[in-house]
Scaffold this motif. Sequence first.
Motif, PDB file in Angstrom:
ATOM      1  N   ILE A 171       0.836  -1.204   0.000  1.00  0.00           N
ATOM      2  CA  ILE A 171       0.000   0.000   0.000  1.00  0.00           C
ATOM      3  C   ILE A 171       0.864   1.243   0.000  1.00  0.00           C
ATOM      4  CG2 ILE A 171      -1.617   1.353   1.385  1.00  0.00           C
ATOM      5  CD1 ILE A 171      -2.890  -1.265   2.270  1.00  0.00           C
ATOM      6  N   ILE A 172       1.870   1.229   0.853  1.00  0.00           N
ATOM      7  CA  ILE A 172       2.773   2.385   0.946  1.00  0.00           C
ATOM      8  C   ILE A 172       3.535   2.591  -0.359  1.00  0.00           C
ATOM      9  CG2 ILE A 172       4.864   3.232   2.078  1.00  0.00           C
ATOM     10  CD1 ILE A 172       3.776   1.954   4.655  1.00  0.00           C
ATOM     11  N   ALA A 173       3.972   1.505  -0.968  1.00  0.00           N
ATOM     12  CA  ALA A 173       4.673   1.614  -2.250  1.00  0.00           C
ATOM     13  C   ALA A 173       3.774   2.231  -3.313  1.00  0.00           C
ATOM     14  CB  ALA A 173       5.151   0.238  -2.706  1.00  0.00           C
ATOM     15  N   ALA A 174       2.501   1.866  -3.298  1.00  0.00           N
ATOM     16  CA  ALA A 174       1.559   2.387  -4.291  1.00  0.00           C
ATOM     17  C   ALA A 174       1.271   3.864  -4.075  1.00  0.00           C
ATOM     18  CB  ALA A 174       0.257   1.592  -4.240  1.00  0.00           C
ATOM     19  N   LEU A 175       1.248   4.295  -2.814  1.00  0.00           N
ATOM     20  CA  LEU A 175       0.889   5.688  -2.507  1.00  0.00           C
ATOM     21  C   LEU A 175       2.073   6.641  -2.588  1.00  0.00           C
ATOM     22  CD1 LEU A 175      -1.556   5.255   0.509  1.00  0.00           C
ATOM     23  CD2 LEU A 175      -2.130   5.829  -1.840  1.00  0.00           C
ATOM     24  N   THR A 176       3.266   6.151  -2.286  1.00  0.00           N
ATOM     25  CA  THR A 176       4.416   7.050  -2.150  1.00  0.00           C
ATOM     26  C   THR A 176       5.460   6.905  -3.241  1.00  0.00           C
ATOM     27  OG1 THR A 176       5.705   5.488  -0.801  1.00  0.00           O
ATOM     28  CG2 THR A 176       4.120   6.918   0.350  1.00  0.00           C
ATOM     29  N   ASP A 177       5.445   5.792  -3.976  1.00  0.00           N
ATOM     30  CA  ASP A 177       6.501   5.498  -4.954  1.00  0.00           C
ATOM     31  C   ASP A 177       7.883   5.456  -4.300  1.00  0.00           C
ATOM     32  OD1 ASP A 177       4.758   5.293  -7.132  1.00  0.00           O
ATOM     33  OD2 ASP A 177       4.763   7.464  -7.428  1.00  0.00           O
ATOM     34  N   SER A 178       7.913   5.135  -3.011  1.00  0.00           N
ATOM     35  CA  SER A 178       9.173   5.078  -2.275  1.00  0.00           C
ATOM     36  C   SER A 178      10.038   3.929  -2.779  1.00  0.00           C
ATOM     37  CB  SER A 178       8.889   4.896  -0.777  1.00  0.00           C
ATOM     38  OG  SER A 178      10.079   4.623  -0.067  1.00  0.00           O
ATOM     39  N   ASP A 179      11.345   4.159  -2.813  1.00  0.00           N
ATOM     40  CA  ASP A 179      12.279   3.102  -3.201  1.00  0.00           C
ATOM     41  C   ASP A 179      12.419   2.056  -2.094  1.00  0.00           C
ATOM     42  OD1 ASP A 179      12.794   4.304  -5.639  1.00  0.00           O
ATOM     43  OD2 ASP A 179      14.461   5.494  -4.848  1.00  0.00           O
ATOM     44  N   ASN A 180      12.060   2.451  -0.876  1.00  0.00           N
ATOM     45  CA  ASN A 180      12.159   1.539   0.262  1.00  0.00           C
ATOM     46  C   ASN A 180      10.901   1.669   1.114  1.00  0.00           C
ATOM     47  OD1 ASN A 180      12.849  -0.029   2.495  1.00  0.00           O
ATOM     48  ND2 ASN A 180      14.974   0.683   2.521  1.00  0.00           N
ATOM     49  N   PRO A 181       9.780   1.109   0.647  1.00  0.00           N
ATOM     50  CA  PRO A 181       8.516   1.255   1.372  1.00  0.00           C
ATOM     51  C   PRO A 181       8.544   0.651   2.769  1.00  0.00           C
ATOM     52  CG  PRO A 181       8.301  -0.366  -0.391  1.00  0.00           C
ATOM     53  CD  PRO A 181       9.611   0.314  -0.594  1.00  0.00           C
ATOM     54  N   ARG A 182       9.357  -0.380   2.975  1.00  0.00           N
ATOM     55  CA  ARG A 182       9.449  -0.979   4.311  1.00  0.00           C
ATOM     56  C   ARG A 182      10.058   0.007   5.304  1.00  0.00           C
ATOM     57  NH1 ARG A 182       8.539  -5.941   5.404  1.00  0.00           N
ATOM     58  NH2 ARG A 182       8.764  -6.509   3.203  1.00  0.00           N
ATOM     59  N   ASN A 183      11.109   0.728   4.884  1.00  0.00           N
ATOM     60  CA  ASN A 183      11.722   1.736   5.742  1.00  0.00           C
ATOM     61  C   ASN A 183      10.763   2.906   5.979  1.00  0.00           C
ATOM     62  OD1 ASN A 183      14.106   2.885   7.137  1.00  0.00           O
ATOM     63  ND2 ASN A 183      14.001   4.412   5.500  1.00  0.00           N
ATOM     64  N   TYR A 184      10.019   3.284   4.930  1.00  0.00           N
ATOM     65  CA  TYR A 184       9.016   4.342   5.043  1.00  0.00           C
ATOM     66  C   TYR A 184       7.979   3.968   6.105  1.00  0.00           C
ATOM     67  CZ  TYR A 184       5.824   8.021   3.356  1.00  0.00           C
ATOM     68  OH  TYR A 184       5.009   9.134   3.261  1.00  0.00           O
ATOM     69  N   TRP A 185       7.554   2.714   6.089  1.00  0.00           N
ATOM     70  CA  TRP A 185       6.565   2.220   7.044  1.00  0.00           C
ATOM     71  C   TRP A 185       7.124   2.251   8.474  1.00  0.00           C
ATOM     72  CZ3 TRP A 185       2.125   1.684   8.917  1.00  0.00           C
ATOM     73  CH2 TRP A 185       1.718   0.624   9.733  1.00  0.00           C
ATOM     74  N   ASN A 186       8.382   1.844   8.648  1.00  0.00           N
ATOM     75  CA  ASN A 186       8.998   1.876   9.971  1.00  0.00           C
ATOM     76  C   ASN A 186       9.089   3.299  10.500  1.00  0.00           C
ATOM     77  OD1 ASN A 186       9.349  -0.916  10.070  1.00  0.00           O
ATOM     78  ND2 ASN A 186      11.373  -0.822   9.122  1.00  0.00           N
ATOM     79  N   MET A 187       9.420   4.239   9.624  1.00  0.00           N
ATOM     80  CA  MET A 187       9.490   5.649  10.035  1.00  0.00           C
ATOM     81  C   MET A 187       8.108   6.174  10.395  1.00  0.00           C
ATOM     82  SD  MET A 187      12.248   7.103   7.237  1.00  0.00           S
ATOM     83  CE  MET A 187      12.037   8.798   7.802  1.00  0.00           C
ATOM     84  N   MET A 188       7.083   5.746   9.666  1.00  0.00           N
ATOM     85  CA  MET A 188       5.714   6.152   9.979  1.00  0.00           C
ATOM     86  C   MET A 188       5.314   5.682  11.367  1.00  0.00           C
ATOM     87  SD  MET A 188       3.347   5.564   6.599  1.00  0.00           S
ATOM     88  CE  MET A 188       1.873   5.729   7.637  1.00  0.00           C
ATOM     89  N   LYS A 189       5.610   4.434  11.684  1.00  0.00           N
ATOM     90  CA  LYS A 189       5.247   3.878  12.983  1.00  0.00           C
ATOM     91  C   LYS A 189       5.972   4.611  14.108  1.00  0.00           C
ATOM     92  CE  LYS A 189       6.165  -0.406  11.771  1.00  0.00           C
ATOM     93  NZ  LYS A 189       6.304  -1.895  11.842  1.00  0.00           N
ATOM     94  N   ALA A 190       7.257   4.912  13.891  1.00  0.00           N
ATOM     95  CA  ALA A 190       8.024   5.623  14.910  1.00  0.00           C
ATOM     96  C   ALA A 190       7.478   7.037  15.119  1.00  0.00           C
ATOM     97  CB  ALA A 190       9.492   5.675  14.510  1.00  0.00           C
ATOM     98  N   ARG A 191       7.134   7.714  14.032  1.00  0.00           N
ATOM     99  CA  ARG A 191       6.599   9.070  14.135  1.00  0.00           C
ATOM    100  C   ARG A 191       5.245   9.084  14.828  1.00  0.00           C
ATOM    101  NH1 ARG A 191       6.225  10.109   9.100  1.00  0.00           N
ATOM    102  NH2 ARG A 191       3.966   9.801   8.901  1.00  0.00           N
ATOM    103  N   GLU A 192       4.409   8.126  14.471  1.00  0.00           N
ATOM    104  CA  GLU A 192       3.075   8.053  15.060  1.00  0.00           C
ATOM    105  C   GLU A 192       3.155   7.766  16.562  1.00  0.00           C
ATOM    106  OE1 GLU A 192      -1.151   8.269  14.070  1.00  0.00           O
ATOM    107  OE2 GLU A 192       0.706   8.707  12.983  1.00  0.00           O
ATOM    108  N   LEU A 193       4.119   6.953  16.951  1.00  0.00           N
ATOM    109  CA  LEU A 193       4.282   6.607  18.364  1.00  0.00           C
ATOM    110  C   LEU A 193       4.659   7.832  19.184  1.00  0.00           C
ATOM    111  CD1 LEU A 193       4.337   4.418  20.525  1.00  0.00           C
ATOM    112  CD2 LEU A 193       6.727   3.983  19.936  1.00  0.00           C
ATOM    113  N   LYS A 194       5.448   8.718  18.585  1.00  0.00           N
ATOM    114  CA  LYS A 194       5.859   9.944  19.289  1.00  0.00           C
ATOM    115  C   LYS A 194       4.723  10.960  19.369  1.00  0.00           C
ATOM    116  CE  LYS A 194      10.774   9.714  18.050  1.00  0.00           C
ATOM    117  NZ  LYS A 194      11.884  10.392  17.305  1.00  0.00           N
ATOM    118  N   GLN A 195       3.892  11.000  18.330  1.00  0.00           N
ATOM    119  CA  GLN A 195       2.879  12.040  18.234  1.00  0.00           C
ATOM    120  C   GLN A 195       1.568  11.684  18.924  1.00  0.00           C
ATOM    121  OE1 GLN A 195       2.508  12.825  14.048  1.00  0.00           O
ATOM    122  NE2 GLN A 195       4.446  13.958  13.926  1.00  0.00           N
ATOM    123  N   SER A 196       1.275  10.406  19.104  1.00  0.00           N
ATOM    124  CA  SER A 196       0.011  10.014  19.709  1.00  0.00           C
ATOM    125  C   SER A 196       0.164   8.703  20.454  1.00  0.00           C
ATOM    126  CB  SER A 196      -1.078   9.865  18.642  1.00  0.00           C
ATOM    127  OG  SER A 196      -0.800   8.748  17.810  1.00  0.00           O
TER     128      SER A 196
END
Length: 207
Positions: free
Chosen positions: A37-62
């Motif tokens: 899903i993340i690869a489809a939405l972001t065109d990221s070269d490393n969607p797995r790393n993008y997902w890990n960063m999302m989880k870390a950011r979300e944990l800090k913010q909420s």
Amino acid sequence: MSDQLTPDSQGKIIVFGAKQIRRIWHDEQWFFSVVDIIAALTDSDNPRNYWNMMKARELKQSEVQLSTFCVQLKLTSTDGKSYKTEAVNVESAFRIIQSIPSPKAEPFKRWLAQVGYERVQEIENPELAQQRMRKLYQDKGYPDDWVEKRVRGIAVRDELTGEWQKRGIQDQRDFAMLGEAATTEIARNKDAQGLLKNKQAAQEGGT
């Protein structure tokens, strides 16, 4: 960017635009690979790393952790092997999409809604799945006689697999072994000799 739903013959891979999304039927609903899903939405070269960063950011913010929306399910990777992968149902996918700034978010939401709606329709009326599959092959340019044989073959295979599942057979490798056993038994009973006769036995075994 097309938001057309394009399934493979078993419905395990669908396409959003040019991106493949792996999915699996679990607990009476579809679950989708989060990294796909993340690869489809972001065109990221490393969607797995993008997902890990999302989880870390979300944990800090909420107090809500995105990983709590996920379940670990086995999905087939590019190497042909199955690995446990974080997956989400349609409802949880919407929650993750809201956390991704992407112009594709709204088309993807509509696409997900279509996935869920079509599956409900197909459960209520299995013929709709065959009609959708038939149209897919026709749109790809396959001749009508090939399409009909293909659709019938898949329907027969699904019916046979369903019967095996009722009798306690679940593993895909066991399905293959049963198909081979059926072919072998037919070949022996018919005393199949030569390529043509054994090919016919194999076809009957597959059916």
